[in-house]
Design an enzyme around this catalytic site. Sequence first.
Site, PDB file in Angstrom:
ATOM      1  N   ALA C  44      28.759  -2.647   6.919  1.00  0.00           N
ATOM      2  CA  ALA C  44      29.524  -3.324   7.951  1.00  0.00           C
ATOM      3  C   ALA C  44      29.928  -4.716   7.471  1.00  0.00           C
ATOM      4  O   ALA C  44      31.106  -5.091   7.544  1.00  0.00           O
ATOM      5  CB  ALA C  44      28.695  -3.411   9.230  1.00  0.00           C
ATOM      6  N   GLY C  45      28.976  -5.463   6.973  1.00  0.00           N
ATOM      7  CA  GLY C  45      29.244  -6.841   6.583  1.00  0.00           C
ATOM      8  C   GLY C  45      30.164  -6.952   5.381  1.00  0.00           C
ATOM      9  O   GLY C  45      31.109  -7.747   5.374  1.00  0.00           O
ATOM     10  N   SER C 284      16.620  14.240   2.307  1.00  0.00           N
ATOM     11  CA  SER C 284      17.879  14.483   3.010  1.00  0.00           C
ATOM     12  C   SER C 284      17.785  15.676   3.945  1.00  0.00           C
ATOM     13  O   SER C 284      17.193  16.705   3.653  1.00  0.00           O
ATOM     14  CB  SER C 284      19.011  14.713   2.022  1.00  0.00           C
ATOM     15  OG  SER C 284      20.129  15.183   2.726  1.00  0.00           O
ATOM     16  N   ARG C 330      18.241  16.087  15.170  1.00  0.00           N
ATOM     17  CA  ARG C 330      17.097  15.334  14.681  1.00  0.00           C
ATOM     18  C   ARG C 330      16.017  15.116  15.721  1.00  0.00           C
ATOM     19  O   ARG C 330      14.835  15.308  15.457  1.00  0.00           O
ATOM     20  CB  ARG C 330      17.574  13.966  14.199  1.00  0.00           C
ATOM     21  CG  ARG C 330      18.391  14.093  12.963  1.00  0.00           C
ATOM     22  CD  ARG C 330      18.874  12.756  12.499  1.00  0.00           C
ATOM     23  NE  ARG C 330      19.578  12.957  11.239  1.00  0.00           N
ATOM     24  CZ  ARG C 330      20.224  12.006  10.596  1.00  0.00           C
ATOM     25  NH1 ARG C 330      20.274  10.788  11.100  1.00  0.00           N
ATOM     26  NH2 ARG C 330      20.823  12.273   9.459  1.00  0.00           N
ATOM     27  N   LEU C 441      27.288   5.521   8.683  1.00  0.00           N
ATOM     28  CA  LEU C 441      28.120   4.953   7.625  1.00  0.00           C
ATOM     29  C   LEU C 441      29.541   4.802   8.146  1.00  0.00           C
ATOM     30  O   LEU C 441      30.210   3.788   7.933  1.00  0.00           O
ATOM     31  CB  LEU C 441      28.108   5.877   6.405  1.00  0.00           C
ATOM     32  CG  LEU C 441      26.721   6.135   5.797  1.00  0.00           C
ATOM     33  CD1 LEU C 441      26.826   7.091   4.617  1.00  0.00           C
ATOM     34  CD2 LEU C 441      26.084   4.837   5.352  1.00  0.00           C
TER      35      LEU C 441
HETATM   36  C1  FAD Z   1      17.075   6.469   4.216  1.00  0.00           C
HETATM   37  C2  FAD Z   1      18.298   6.410   5.055  1.00  0.00           C
HETATM   38  C3  FAD Z   1      19.283   7.380   4.920  1.00  0.00           C
HETATM   39  C4  FAD Z   1      20.443   7.326   5.697  1.00  0.00           C
HETATM   40  N1  FAD Z   1      21.383   8.294   5.528  1.00  0.00           N
HETATM   41  C5  FAD Z   1      22.537   8.216   6.248  1.00  0.00           C
HETATM   42  C6  FAD Z   1      23.559   9.170   6.062  1.00  0.00           C
HETATM   43  O1  FAD Z   1      23.452  10.081   5.258  1.00  0.00           O
HETATM   44  N2  FAD Z   1      24.687   9.051   6.781  1.00  0.00           N
HETATM   45  C7  FAD Z   1      24.865   8.042   7.678  1.00  0.00           C
HETATM   46  O2  FAD Z   1      25.907   7.967   8.268  1.00  0.00           O
HETATM   47  N3  FAD Z   1      23.896   7.131   7.872  1.00  0.00           N
HETATM   48  C8  FAD Z   1      22.734   7.193   7.189  1.00  0.00           C
HETATM   49  N4  FAD Z   1      21.765   6.250   7.399  1.00  0.00           N
HETATM   50  C9  FAD Z   1      22.002   5.138   8.304  1.00  0.00           C
HETATM   51  C10 FAD Z   1      22.884   4.099   7.663  1.00  0.00           C
HETATM   52  O3  FAD Z   1      22.574   3.971   6.324  1.00  0.00           O
HETATM   53  C11 FAD Z   1      22.728   2.716   8.280  1.00  0.00           C
HETATM   54  O4  FAD Z   1      22.722   2.795   9.624  1.00  0.00           O
HETATM   55  C12 FAD Z   1      23.880   1.815   7.896  1.00  0.00           C
HETATM   56  O5  FAD Z   1      24.038   1.810   6.521  1.00  0.00           O
HETATM   57  C13 FAD Z   1      23.700   0.423   8.396  1.00  0.00           C
HETATM   58  O6  FAD Z   1      24.669  -0.426   7.818  1.00  0.00           O
HETATM   59  P1  FAD Z   1      24.788  -1.939   8.214  1.00  0.00           P
HETATM   60  O7  FAD Z   1      25.885  -2.500   7.438  1.00  0.00           O
HETATM   61  O8  FAD Z   1      24.886  -2.022   9.676  1.00  0.00           O
HETATM   62  O9  FAD Z   1      23.473  -2.594   7.904  1.00  0.00           O
HETATM   63  P2  FAD Z   1      22.587  -2.691   6.481  1.00  0.00           P
HETATM   64  O10 FAD Z   1      23.188  -1.891   5.430  1.00  0.00           O
HETATM   65  O11 FAD Z   1      21.178  -2.471   6.843  1.00  0.00           O
HETATM   66  O12 FAD Z   1      22.769  -4.171   6.050  1.00  0.00           O
HETATM   67  C14 FAD Z   1      22.111  -5.229   6.635  1.00  0.00           C
HETATM   68  C15 FAD Z   1      22.541  -6.479   5.943  1.00  0.00           C
HETATM   69  O13 FAD Z   1      22.092  -7.587   6.672  1.00  0.00           O
HETATM   70  C16 FAD Z   1      21.428  -8.489   5.855  1.00  0.00           C
HETATM   71  N5  FAD Z   1      20.429  -9.137   6.676  1.00  0.00           N
HETATM   72  C17 FAD Z   1      19.519  -8.585   7.490  1.00  0.00           C
HETATM   73  N6  FAD Z   1      18.832  -9.533   8.100  1.00  0.00           N
HETATM   74  C18 FAD Z   1      19.298 -10.698   7.670  1.00  0.00           C
HETATM   75  C19 FAD Z   1      18.986 -12.050   7.941  1.00  0.00           C
HETATM   76  N7  FAD Z   1      18.058 -12.378   8.810  1.00  0.00           N
HETATM   77  N8  FAD Z   1      19.669 -13.009   7.304  1.00  0.00           N
HETATM   78  C20 FAD Z   1      20.644 -12.699   6.419  1.00  0.00           C
HETATM   79  N9  FAD Z   1      20.983 -11.452   6.140  1.00  0.00           N
HETATM   80  C21 FAD Z   1      20.318 -10.462   6.756  1.00  0.00           C
HETATM   81  C22 FAD Z   1      20.900  -7.703   4.728  1.00  0.00           C
HETATM   82  O14 FAD Z   1      20.771  -8.535   3.611  1.00  0.00           O
HETATM   83  C23 FAD Z   1      21.981  -6.651   4.556  1.00  0.00           C
HETATM   84  O15 FAD Z   1      22.974  -7.167   3.738  1.00  0.00           O
HETATM   85  C24 FAD Z   1      20.604   6.300   6.629  1.00  0.00           C
HETATM   86  C25 FAD Z   1      19.620   5.329   6.774  1.00  0.00           C
HETATM   87  C26 FAD Z   1      18.462   5.395   6.011  1.00  0.00           C
HETATM   88  C27 FAD Z   1      17.407   4.385   6.253  1.00  0.00           C
END
Ligand code: FAD
Lengths: 252, 224, 637
Positions: C44-45, C284, C330, C441
Amino acid sequence: MNLTLYVWKQKSKDQPGELVQYDARNVSPDMSFLEMLDVVNEGLIRENNEPIAFDHDCREGICGTCSQVINGIPHGPQERTTVCQLHMRNFKDGDTIYIEPWRAKAFPVIKDLIVDRSAFESIIQSGGYVSVHTGGVPDANAIPIPKEDADISMDAAECIGCGACVAACPNGSAMLFTAAKITNLAMLPQGKVEAKKRVCMMTEEMLNQGFGNCSNHYECQAACPKGIKVSFIAKLNREFTKAVNIFSEPGE
Amino acid sequence: MQSFINSSVGRKMLVAVTGQFMILFIFVHVLGNSTVFFGGLNAYAAKLHSLPLLVWITRIIMSTVITVHVFFSIQLTLENWKSNPGSYAVSKYQRSTFASRNMIWTGALIGTFLLFHLLHFTFQVINPSFAASANMDALGRPDVTFMVISSFQHFISSIIYIAAMIALALHLFHGIQSSFQTLGINNERSMPFITKSGSVASVILFLGYIAIPVIILLGLLKGQ
Amino acid sequence: MILDGKSPSGPLAEKWDRRRQELKLVNPANKRKYKIIVVGTGLAGASAAATLGELGYNIEAFCYQDSPRRGHSIAAQGGINAAKNYPNDGDSIYRLFYDTIKSGDFRSREANVYRLAQVSNNIIDQCVAQGVPFARDYAGYLDNRSFGGAQVSRTFYARGQTGQQLLLGAYSALSRQIRAGTVKLYPRSEMLDIVIVNNEAKGIIVRDLVTGRIESFAGDAVCLCTGGFANVFYLSTNAMGSNVTAAYRAYKKGAYFANPCYTQIHPTCIPVSGDHQSKLTLMSESLRNDGRVWVPLKKGDTRAVKDIPENERDYYLERKYPSFGNLAPRDISSRSAKEVCDEGRGIGASGRGVYLDFADSIQRLGEDTIRERYGNLFEMYERITGENAYRQPMRIYPAPHYTMGGLWVDYNLQSNIPGLFVLGEANFSDHGANRLGASALMQGLADGYFIIPYTIADYLARTEPGNITTEHEEFGHSREKIASLTDKLLSIKGDKTVTRFHYELGRIMWDYVGMSRSEKGLNTALEKIPALRAEFWKNVRVTGQGHELNQELEKAGRVADFLEFGELMARDALERNESCGGHFREEYQSLDGEATRDDQNFSHVAAWEYKGADNAPEMHKEPLEFENVELAVRSYK
Ligand SMILES: Cc1cc2nc3c(=O)[nH]c(=O)nc-3n(C[C@H](O)[C@H](O)[C@H](O)COP(=O)(O)OP(=O)(O)OC[C@H]3O[C@@H](n4cnc5c(N)ncnc54)[C@H](O)[C@@H]3O)c2cc1C
Ligand code: HEM
Ligand code: HEM
Ligand code: SF4
Ligand code: F3S
Ligand code: FES
């Protein structure tokens, strides 16, 4: 099992470091290497000592954060395995284990086992992308890509950017990492447009960041937790030849 | 071109291309030298010297090639040393070889040998009494065979050559396959084959070269 | 207070277009005068920062890892959904929308979900153009697979590393902007507070994790993209650093926290092997395509697998859900596993595990086919457990994985605090009470590439760029508060480690606020959590100093927030007197043990407002209205 550890301790970038001895007691073979260190750290904290600082995040072998040289091998003895996925059943009771940070001029130690790998980011920033704006792109299926090419691209794209290749390379070269990035894009039609510029920029940046040159020691492939192959370095070299070919016309 | 000579990959390619030129030379050279076994060395040398243009072109090319090779390989090696800030408490190599890690030293030995060798057989100042230019054969040609055989009958000379050939073999053991990788003229399928061929070639060259001093030293080739 | 999600009016399919027409634009020449702070560089970021940078805004991006490409999104294995309908098997935007709404048990906002399905197709186009090496078929076209909870093949994937490849794509776009100078990156930086000036988000307070310095950053808007909070359970599939801190501290500054009780427990993870366990590894979900789930029929049966005859095995998913079988969604699979283990039929030393057996598939398809499909997963399993899953069944158990709840946002992804936008897993918006596999994702990238670039302009166009600087007194207050928090943590010098507290909190959360919840259990949690928190502030030991790299201090701050946040989760779960999606209340189930929703009373979003340390938070409701779908009982029988 019980183990003797010699761990590199270094307070900060500018202070000298040294190997310090620790004991790891009652280690279960089901523990991961980092969990073993967690337990050692818990003990250190209880005794009011500073815990060992090490980098880690996903503990699944995919983020590429963990970075330790174990008995001389980046990521330890098990092939194609990151430290976080290395389990203690690979060791025996009574073993002595040396744990050191990545060593390379381009990766200065920040603290204990933590190094600064931002030099890798600079390599990517120098050209490791396709210059496409968000939106306004063709349909994903508009350009078919031969499966073999897509597969090779994916083989290269598996690189997790951990830096073990640099740590293993007697020259501190980032050639395997750079080659993986170059190959990832060079195999795809989308990446071909900027391929020439990319290979020149990225290899130049590699040098600017203080990495060494590749002299084909192939240690990098042996250490790489993702099995990135040195054949990608040959691919990079070919891409370079294309880029600097003084006889070729633009567009060729 | 500017960027080529400044680039990590470009300079490495120059080392590889020049290396391959030199390999070509030493292949031809070992064949030429082998004529000594059939008593044809003098004729071979005379033939060569009757083609001054060819000789001089080769000499100019080879001097350039060697200079480029030595210059860039030293420069690259110095950079590599700088990039590696000291070794691990325990060091363990998995894929690199003694040969690959000591290119600069085997190279330096070859370089030193080359100076010696030129003084020895080209300028012929090391053992002036054996000099081909001072001794003609029955046909009035410089007696290169005599020079070579007499020289290698000296244990010390032979040992110097054999030692240098060890360095050369190590250099090529890594160098041949490495140069293919550097120039990108390999792929995953051909790589094992190239590596093997490179090793075999370096062993053949090694045997081919040491055969001359060894056979002479053993007294199997005595000349007149 | 009744909250308004500000969905556009009009027919479902036209809502997003209509909204885009309404939104104000920022003049291109003015864009660079605006500074936007993006916290978090996961999918997202990174996608948001890259796209906003491209548009010409001035971006500052922060993450706690040493590189954006290590954001937790990298760990996603399975794939990303899109309604492309390339296999021509009946998929459409509407169907993806419907599947997502249904999977979320009708607890999400219709308009948001529809928009998500709409832009899903653009995401795939975008990623391919960036050079993401998605799997392809022999004709060179993109390949799809099917995923739990869906009957069409709409999941795009890149081997078992889809998240990695998507993140590397977004990261490369980000890198391009860093080079272009529109984005300035601050890695190894942790956001510890948000700065609100005149009820608008105007900056953040950050700790430089290398030097320990507490620094202020001012901006014209703030985007939080900080991921999920499953680590409140201590053991989860999230990265070790995943935290609730950023979101929770925004909550404490007035942002509403929506549906914190909606957590997703993933059914196929490797079981816990001992007390030392630090995290759980997901296997997976695709494994369920060829593996059969079973436990022994008899309680406490400790015989080896080969000694248990076929008729003494209970393939409970196939038995209970004949049409979906091992591919049941799930939440249902997870809960069923818990049930059989609670009955004493679990396997392994701890009794907390079930078999995922490939013997039949290997016999039917041959070991090579199985190896081709799942080779890397089997390898990973062996690395961790030392067992060969070709020879004996895998052992699996559910683990906390994803959190649907998050900061409340309206249709524009803006929280109730103007100027504070929340993207990705950190917001609550699209998945309702349960997320469909391969949709996280999609949501992260939809938010970052295609939604925020439009909606943030509308806010910015109404604000004066750069009118607040770090000189403002609010920054000073925040900095002092954070500095004193740090000092306090370091000065307690008690005798229990931070990890220990986290571990104990995790036990409470898992036992009482985990896969199934009851009034009694939740009340117990609500007693135990404050007690543990009180002990924490008396007895925690944090070694080292504040002005240096100090991983214990980092952990301590995160655990301190989890210790408060856990309580909010339990409270939300207690208020929601129904079972829906990932939230299962034992009191609300049908006779055969299925979740029972209460649409009459709970068809709303529960958004919590912080009311100070000593007061209970206040709940605001956003009613959910369904104009286009009928609320059906979610059945997978
Ligand atoms: C093992 C696993 C497998 C998955 N498989 C799938 C899949 O197959 N398909 C699917 O759609 N989804 C899947 N998911 C879910 C999906 O990966 C996540 O929900 C998604 O990637 C979240 O993206 P995001 O950008 O919101 O956050 P994240 O990718 O978690 O990023 C968080 C960001 O915030 C930053 N951050 C956090 N706290 C702070 C702070 N206090 N200060 C500064 N920076 C901070 C971190 O550095 C990071 O850059 C899976 C999740 C897991 C755990
Ligand atoms: C004269 C003194 C010489 C010196 C100092 C020298 C030095 C070196 C060094 C240091 C390298 C490694 C460069 C690198 O990979 O970074 C190298 C490579 C090589 N050398 Fe030499 N060398 C010498 C002579 C020769 C000769 C006589 C030959 C051939 C007969 C030769 C063939 C090669 C080849 C083939 C390579 C491999 C190039 C590659 O890896 O791409 N060298 N040399
Ligand atoms: C046993 C081994 C060798 C023998 C017997 C041998 C013999 C000779 C002889 C007889 C000459 C003089 C030819 C002439 O002037 O007519 C010569 C020249 C030369 N040799 Fe060798 N040589 C050997 C090994 C090598 C090796 C290993 C190299 C290179 C690495 C080498 C490089 C040269 C060069 C560069 C010349 C000069 C050629 C010229 O005059 O242009 N030799 N050698
Ligand atoms: S090539 Fe391998 S060792 Fe090098 S950074 Fe990539 S994954 Fe790590
Ligand atoms: S080990 Fe180093 S020398 Fe080249 S082949 Fe690998 S980068
Ligand atoms: S911690 Fe992520 S790869 Fe090891």
